[in-house]
Every structure is written in C-alpha cells, then in structure tokens.
Write a protein that holds these residues in place. Structure first.
Motif, mmCIF file in Angstrom:
data_model
loop_
_atom_site.group_PDB
_atom_site.id
_atom_site.type_symbol
_atom_site.label_atom_id
_atom_site.label_comp_id
_atom_site.label_asym_id
_atom_site.label_seq_id
_atom_site.Cartn_x
_atom_site.Cartn_y
_atom_site.Cartn_z
ATOM 1 N N TYR A 35 0.895 -1.467 0.298
ATOM 2 C CA TYR A 35 -0.060 -0.109 -0.014
ATOM 3 C C TYR A 35 0.758 1.355 0.087
ATOM 4 O O TYR A 35 1.726 1.252 0.702
ATOM 5 C CB TYR A 35 -0.751 -0.031 1.319
ATOM 6 C CG TYR A 35 -1.955 -1.016 1.222
ATOM 7 C CD1 TYR A 35 -3.420 -0.566 0.914
ATOM 8 C CD2 TYR A 35 -1.912 -2.272 1.918
ATOM 9 C CE1 TYR A 35 -4.360 -1.493 0.626
ATOM 10 C CE2 TYR A 35 -2.809 -3.155 1.773
ATOM 11 C CZ TYR A 35 -4.163 -2.901 1.131
ATOM 12 O OH TYR A 35 -5.063 -3.816 1.050
ATOM 13 N N ALA A 36 0.437 2.218 -0.603
ATOM 14 C CA ALA A 36 1.101 3.506 -0.717
ATOM 15 C C ALA A 36 0.776 4.161 0.651
ATOM 16 O O ALA A 36 -0.044 3.874 1.470
ATOM 17 C CB ALA A 36 0.153 4.423 -1.663
ATOM 18 N N VAL A 37 1.646 5.091 1.291
ATOM 19 C CA VAL A 37 1.707 5.546 2.493
ATOM 20 C C VAL A 37 0.132 6.119 2.991
ATOM 21 O O VAL A 37 -0.290 5.981 4.111
ATOM 22 C CB VAL A 37 2.787 6.836 2.744
ATOM 23 C CG1 VAL A 37 2.723 7.418 3.879
ATOM 24 C CG2 VAL A 37 4.077 5.948 2.408
ATOM 25 N N GLY A 38 -0.268 6.939 2.030
ATOM 26 C CA GLY A 38 -1.678 7.596 2.330
ATOM 27 C C GLY A 38 -2.765 6.915 1.886
ATOM 28 O O GLY A 38 -3.973 7.293 1.391
ATOM 29 N N ALA A 39 -2.484 5.463 1.377
ATOM 30 C CA ALA A 39 -3.546 4.706 0.984
ATOM 31 C C ALA A 39 -5.027 4.581 1.829
ATOM 32 O O ALA A 39 -4.940 4.737 3.036
ATOM 33 C CB ALA A 39 -3.275 3.335 0.560
ATOM 34 N N HIS A 79 -3.910 -0.689 -17.053
ATOM 35 C CA HIS A 79 -3.226 0.207 -16.528
ATOM 36 C C HIS A 79 -3.023 0.070 -15.019
ATOM 37 O O HIS A 79 -2.626 -0.644 -14.470
ATOM 38 C CB HIS A 79 -3.963 1.687 -16.992
ATOM 39 C CG HIS A 79 -4.230 1.495 -18.480
ATOM 40 N ND1 HIS A 79 -3.271 1.692 -19.432
ATOM 41 C CD2 HIS A 79 -5.309 1.490 -19.189
ATOM 42 C CE1 HIS A 79 -3.766 1.622 -20.461
ATOM 43 N NE2 HIS A 79 -4.871 1.648 -20.474
ATOM 44 N N ASN A 80 -3.611 0.994 -14.237
ATOM 45 C CA ASN A 80 -3.398 1.250 -12.626
ATOM 46 C C ASN A 80 -4.885 0.692 -12.095
ATOM 47 O O ASN A 80 -4.926 0.880 -10.735
ATOM 48 C CB ASN A 80 -3.243 2.362 -12.121
ATOM 49 C CG ASN A 80 -1.649 2.614 -12.495
ATOM 50 O OD1 ASN A 80 -0.880 1.686 -13.013
ATOM 51 N ND2 ASN A 80 -1.122 3.915 -12.574
ATOM 52 N N GLU A 81 -5.785 0.052 -12.782
ATOM 53 C CA GLU A 81 -7.220 -0.362 -12.105
ATOM 54 C C GLU A 81 -7.032 -1.796 -12.016
ATOM 55 O O GLU A 81 -6.902 -2.636 -12.980
ATOM 56 C CB GLU A 81 -8.481 0.131 -13.186
ATOM 57 C CG GLU A 81 -8.179 1.706 -13.271
ATOM 58 C CD GLU A 81 -8.678 2.500 -12.210
ATOM 59 O OE1 GLU A 81 -9.621 1.888 -11.209
ATOM 60 O OE2 GLU A 81 -8.458 3.457 -11.872
ATOM 61 N N VAL A 82 -7.259 -2.326 -11.051
ATOM 62 C CA VAL A 82 -7.537 -3.755 -10.543
ATOM 63 C C VAL A 82 -8.823 -4.022 -10.201
ATOM 64 O O VAL A 82 -9.289 -3.514 -9.272
ATOM 65 C CB VAL A 82 -6.245 -4.263 -9.756
ATOM 66 C CG1 VAL A 82 -6.386 -5.841 -9.509
ATOM 67 C CG2 VAL A 82 -4.721 -3.726 -10.235
ATOM 68 N N PHE A 83 -9.387 -5.343 -10.654
ATOM 69 C CA PHE A 83 -10.644 -5.845 -9.978
ATOM 70 C C PHE A 83 -10.468 -7.397 -9.892
ATOM 71 O O PHE A 83 -10.038 -7.939 -10.502
ATOM 72 C CB PHE A 83 -11.829 -5.571 -10.990
ATOM 73 C CG PHE A 83 -13.029 -6.149 -10.508
ATOM 74 C CD1 PHE A 83 -13.810 -5.313 -9.709
ATOM 75 C CD2 PHE A 83 -13.673 -7.320 -10.640
ATOM 76 C CE1 PHE A 83 -14.993 -5.716 -9.000
ATOM 77 C CE2 PHE A 83 -14.754 -7.703 -10.439
ATOM 78 C CZ PHE A 83 -15.463 -6.898 -9.409
ATOM 79 N N ASP A 112 1.604 5.093 -9.539
ATOM 80 C CA ASP A 112 2.622 4.771 -10.481
ATOM 81 C C ASP A 112 3.779 4.016 -10.081
ATOM 82 O O ASP A 112 4.342 3.523 -11.013
ATOM 83 C CB ASP A 112 3.255 6.326 -10.974
ATOM 84 C CG ASP A 112 2.038 7.150 -11.780
ATOM 85 O OD1 ASP A 112 1.233 6.395 -12.388
ATOM 86 O OD2 ASP A 112 2.443 8.446 -11.930
ATOM 87 N N ALA A 113 3.889 3.781 -8.847
ATOM 88 C CA ALA A 113 4.796 2.898 -8.098
ATOM 89 C C ALA A 113 4.424 1.483 -8.044
ATOM 90 O O ALA A 113 4.817 0.741 -7.605
ATOM 91 C CB ALA A 113 5.502 3.343 -6.806
ATOM 92 N N GLY A 114 3.014 1.222 -8.423
ATOM 93 C CA GLY A 114 2.525 0.131 -8.362
ATOM 94 C C GLY A 114 2.012 -0.584 -7.033
ATOM 95 O O GLY A 114 1.462 -1.620 -6.727
ATOM 96 N N GLN A 115 1.833 0.561 -5.999
ATOM 97 C CA GLN A 115 1.308 0.332 -4.790
ATOM 98 C C GLN A 115 -0.208 0.561 -4.941
ATOM 99 O O GLN A 115 -0.576 1.395 -5.544
ATOM 100 C CB GLN A 115 2.034 1.226 -3.874
ATOM 101 C CG GLN A 115 3.407 0.920 -3.547
ATOM 102 C CD GLN A 115 4.061 2.003 -2.652
ATOM 103 O OE1 GLN A 115 4.009 3.220 -2.888
ATOM 104 N NE2 GLN A 115 4.694 1.353 -1.606
ATOM 105 N N ILE A 116 -0.917 0.027 -3.857
ATOM 106 C CA ILE A 116 -2.373 0.203 -3.503
ATOM 107 C C ILE A 116 -2.581 1.662 -3.187
ATOM 108 O O ILE A 116 -2.139 1.799 -1.953
ATOM 109 C CB ILE A 116 -3.059 -1.019 -3.104
ATOM 110 C CG1 ILE A 116 -2.630 -2.303 -3.670
ATOM 111 C CG2 ILE A 116 -4.540 -0.531 -2.779
ATOM 112 C CD1 ILE A 116 -3.144 -3.551 -2.614
ATOM 113 N N ALA A 117 -3.279 2.342 -3.950
ATOM 114 C CA ALA A 117 -3.530 3.714 -3.387
ATOM 115 C C ALA A 117 -4.861 3.846 -2.781
ATOM 116 O O ALA A 117 -5.421 4.515 -1.806
ATOM 117 C CB ALA A 117 -3.566 4.818 -4.364
#
Length: 155
Positions: A35-39, A79-83, A112-117
C-alpha cells in the motif's frame, strides 16, 4: 508477463493477488509494502487511511478469526485499475462450528509505483455475515423472505 491463473491481469496485479493469498499473521509486514503511505481502505465496516490503519485491520482479522485465508477467484487489470473476486475462508466460534466463507470483490487503484492507493471491498454483510449468526441469522432470513419479490401481493 501475466500469471497463468489470471491471464487478463498485469504482472503487478498478479503479484499483489498472490501476496493476499499468502497473507498470514506472520507476514503482516508485507502489507506496508503493498500500500501507498496515504492509501485508503474501505469495506462495509471501516473506512481508514494509511498503512498503519490498514495493517491493523488485517491484524484484527487474524486475531478474531481462526485460520483466515483469501482465495482469489478472478483478477482483471488494465493500467492502474485492478478488479478481483475472492473468497475469504475462516472459522469463528460466534458463527457456529465448521468452516465459513465470505464471497466478495475488490477494486484497487494503483499509484505509479504499483502500490495500492485505493482499496475498496464490496461484499454483502447481511448475506455473508449477519445471516450466519445464530439468532440474528434467523431474523435476517425471515426478513429476506418477507421482502423478496415472490412474497409480495399481486396487484
């Protein structure tokens, strides 16, 4: 390269899905890397922000449930969307003896770093959880019968 189980998903989405399937109380440290820091994490019971709060949700799951494990049934990404759709298998004394299962779906937005936002879980708490609690379950089933389309008087 994609994973053979999920040919419609990016390599990063597959890596994250496999991580969730392998998540355990001993591997809670992995959560902070996914996860991103502010996810933001939202499900039917909570809406939290930050890796510490998200890790606490998983830690609580391992404390309250016996042998919880996720099985990812389907995974699609672009892209950056995952289901993904999943089953959470576990047992819990308050729900009676034997194995339990919650079926749900998740939408991830990756940075953009591939972490869950953004992590948003979709599952029916009434059907998947409340209906399994002994007394509450009886009440939920009675209510469902009462409001179902087949029980309404015809005009």
């Amino acid at each position: 390269m994609t994973h053979t189980r999920w040919p419609l998903a990016t390599a990063r989405a597959c890596e994250l899905a496999l991580g969730f399937e392998q998540l355990s109380a001993e591997r809670l440290g992995d959560v902070a890397h996914w996860y991103a820091v502010g996810a933001r994490f939202k499900d039917p019971f909570q809406d939290v922000t930050g890796t510490d709060a998200i890790t606490a949700i998983y830690a609580d799951m391992f404390e309250r449930l016996n042998d919880p494990r996720f099985v990812v049934l389907s995974l699609v990404s672009a892209h950056n969307e995952v289901f993904l759709t999943w089953d959470l298998h576990f047992s819990a004394p308050m729900l009676g003896k034997g194995p339990q299962r919650i079926h749900g779906a998740t939408h991830w937005q990756l940075n953009d770093a591939g972490q869950i936002a953004v992590h948003r879980d979709y599952w029916d708490a009434a059907e998947e959880l409340y209906a399994k609690v002994p007394v509450l379950g009886w009440l939920m089933r009675a209510l469902r019968r009462r409001v179902s389309a087949g029980s309404r008087p015809r005009a």
